[in-house]
Design an enzyme around this catalytic site. Sequence first.
Site, PDB file in Angstrom:
ATOM      1  N   CYS A  11     -41.651   1.436 -67.973  1.00  0.00           N
ATOM      2  CA  CYS A  11     -42.917   1.864 -67.408  1.00  0.00           C
ATOM      3  C   CYS A  11     -42.870   2.959 -66.355  1.00  0.00           C
ATOM      4  O   CYS A  11     -41.838   3.378 -65.877  1.00  0.00           O
ATOM      5  CB  CYS A  11     -43.644   0.660 -66.816  1.00  0.00           C
ATOM      6  SG  CYS A  11     -43.647  -0.788 -67.847  1.00  0.00           S
ATOM      7  N   CYS A 257     -30.615   3.721 -60.811  1.00  0.00           N
ATOM      8  CA  CYS A 257     -30.118   3.790 -62.185  1.00  0.00           C
ATOM      9  C   CYS A 257     -29.788   5.244 -62.515  1.00  0.00           C
ATOM     10  O   CYS A 257     -30.672   6.109 -62.531  1.00  0.00           O
ATOM     11  CB  CYS A 257     -31.176   3.261 -63.146  1.00  0.00           C
ATOM     12  SG  CYS A 257     -30.750   3.475 -64.884  1.00  0.00           S
ATOM     13  N   ASP A 366     -25.843  16.169 -76.437  1.00  0.00           N
ATOM     14  CA  ASP A 366     -26.909  15.169 -76.399  1.00  0.00           C
ATOM     15  C   ASP A 366     -26.668  14.263 -75.203  1.00  0.00           C
ATOM     16  O   ASP A 366     -25.574  14.252 -74.613  1.00  0.00           O
ATOM     17  CB  ASP A 366     -26.943  14.363 -77.694  1.00  0.00           C
ATOM     18  CG  ASP A 366     -28.298  13.708 -77.949  1.00  0.00           C
ATOM     19  OD1 ASP A 366     -29.203  13.858 -77.102  1.00  0.00           O
ATOM     20  OD2 ASP A 366     -28.456  13.058 -78.991  1.00  0.00           O
ATOM     21  N   ASP A 367     -27.694  13.462 -74.867  1.00  0.00           N
ATOM     22  CA  ASP A 367     -27.599  12.651 -73.649  1.00  0.00           C
ATOM     23  C   ASP A 367     -26.859  11.344 -73.843  1.00  0.00           C
ATOM     24  O   ASP A 367     -26.293  10.804 -72.895  1.00  0.00           O
ATOM     25  CB  ASP A 367     -28.999  12.374 -73.084  1.00  0.00           C
ATOM     26  CG  ASP A 367     -29.882  11.670 -74.098  1.00  0.00           C
ATOM     27  OD1 ASP A 367     -29.748  10.447 -74.235  1.00  0.00           O
ATOM     28  OD2 ASP A 367     -30.685  12.342 -74.760  1.00  0.00           O
ATOM     29  N   CYS A 403     -28.207  -4.366 -69.895  1.00  0.00           N
ATOM     30  CA  CYS A 403     -28.708  -4.134 -68.543  1.00  0.00           C
ATOM     31  C   CYS A 403     -29.663  -5.261 -68.165  1.00  0.00           C
ATOM     32  O   CYS A 403     -30.548  -5.619 -68.936  1.00  0.00           O
ATOM     33  CB  CYS A 403     -29.431  -2.783 -68.473  1.00  0.00           C
ATOM     34  SG  CYS A 403     -30.215  -2.445 -66.893  1.00  0.00           S
ATOM     35  N   CYS A 454     -26.307   2.847 -59.837  1.00  0.00           N
ATOM     36  CA  CYS A 454     -25.951   1.732 -60.703  1.00  0.00           C
ATOM     37  C   CYS A 454     -25.414   2.310 -62.009  1.00  0.00           C
ATOM     38  O   CYS A 454     -26.118   3.067 -62.690  1.00  0.00           O
ATOM     39  CB  CYS A 454     -27.153   0.846 -60.972  1.00  0.00           C
ATOM     40  SG  CYS A 454     -26.783  -0.520 -62.105  1.00  0.00           S
TER      41      CYS A 454
END
Length: 473
Positions: A11, A257, A366-367, A403, A454
Site C-alpha cells: 500500500c 526496507c 533488471d531489478d 519477509c 533491512c
Amino acid sequence: MQIDDKLGEECAVFGVSLYAEEAVGVTYNGLLALQHRGQEGAGIAVSNNRSIICHKDEGLVSEVFSGGELARLPKGKAAVGHTRYSTTGQSCRENTGPFVTEYLTGRIATAHNGNITNAKEIRGELANLGLNFNATSDSEVVSSLVAYCINMEKNSLQGVAHAAGLLRGAFSLVIVTSKNKLIAVRDPYGFRPLCIGKNGIGCAVASESCALETCGFEITRDVKPGEVVMIENGEVTQTLLIQQDKTIESSGCGGLCIFEYVYFARPDSVIDGLSVYESRYNMGLALAREYPVDADAVCGVPDSGLDAASGYSAASGLPLVTGFVKNRYIGRSFIYPTQSKRDSAVRLKLNPLAANIRGKRIVLVDDSIVRGTTSEKIVKSLKNAGTKEVHMRVSSPPFRHTCHYGTDIDSEENLIANNMNLDDICRKIGADSLGYISIEGLKDACKKCALSFCTACFTGNTDERRAKKNVFE
C-alpha cells in the site's frame, strides 16, 4: 497467492490538513501519484470537524472515484487516502483502506502501509474486550487498537503513541480524527517510508515525496523512525516518540526496507535523504564494477531497471539503448492478484525494439529475479528479436527468504535462488551470463540514506520475537 518475478508490498498512504476545504481533491491527486504502490483498491476518508465520511472500493484510484463519487464526498479540511496491494487479507472492498472506527467520544480513519506481525494476537485480545471486526486485514486491527487507546488515554496523540508502542512489525500510519486532527506515525525501525510537506494551504503526509511534489507541497522532512506527528489546521503542532522495546535491534533486519530503492518507489522520490534515482544509478555503477562483460550495448527492463542500466552504461563505457517499448496502459505485473493475469501482463507489457538490439551483444539490467519465469520470457523475446547475446545483470541480490514485514515474497521453496546455483539460473532463463549485485554493493549504492537497512530477504537475518509478545503486558 503465487507471484511472478516482481514483488509487491502493502500500500500507499496520503493525508492532508489544510486551511481550506480542499482536502478531498488534494488527497485524490496524491493517490494518483502513488498508484504504483497498489492497484487492487483505493479509498479516501474526509473529516468535516463533526464526523468522518469514507468512500473506498476495489480498483484503480480513477475507477473507484469515477462517476461523481469524488464530488459526493463532503468538503473538509483534513483527509486520508489509501491504495492497496494485499499481503494480509484477501483482495476485496472490506479490506481496502482507510478503515473508519468509532469509539465512545469520536471517530477515526486509518490508512496503513506495512505488515503487523502480532495482528492476530491484538485482534483476539480486542475481540475479548467486545470489539467487532468486519475485514481480515491487519489494517482494521490497527485502526481498532488506535481507537481503543485514544478512548483509554482521553487524548488523540497520546492514544496513537500508546497503540503504536503495542504494534510489532512494519507500519507507516496516517490517521484523521473527526475533529480534523491529522496524525502521522512511523514504526521505530523505519521499515516503511513516510514524509511531510508544506505549502501555502497546509501540510501533507505521504508514503513518497513524489506525491507531495505532484500536489504542490515542498518536502520539509521525513517522519523519523518511532515518531508520532500531530498536524492541526495545516501546521505541525506536537510530536512524540513511540515507547517500544527494540527486541530485534541486534538481528540485522531493523531499518528501511532496501527494496524501496531497488523497485518499490518512483525514481523521482527522495526517501530518508537519498534520491531513488541516484540509488538505482549507483546500483548500475556497482554492477559494472562487479560483473563487467564484453558487449555492444546496455539496456534496462522498464521501468525500475532503466536507471541502473544508465549507471552500468556510464561505468562500462557501453552505449545505452532502448531495448523495449512498454505498453503504458499495462500496470506493474506483480500487482495483478492472479497468476493468469500476471502472465498476460508480461506478454502484453514489453515488446523488444528490434532495430536497437538485432545482432548485438546486450547487457540487460533488471531489478530482481524471484522465480525466474519473467526473466526467461524477457530474455527469450530479445533473442527472438535477433539479439546475439544477452548478459543479465540484476540490481538486487538473490532472494532466499520470505519477509515478515509486508513484502510479498514467494515461499522459499519457490525462490529460484534456493533451488539452483548461479550457472543453473543462467541456463534456466536462457542468458549468456548472469550477475547479481552483492549485498555490499547494494548497501554502498544507498549509503547516502539517513537510515540503516533491512536486508533480511537476502540474508535471512530476522527475529520474530516481537510477534510473540502480549500486546497488553
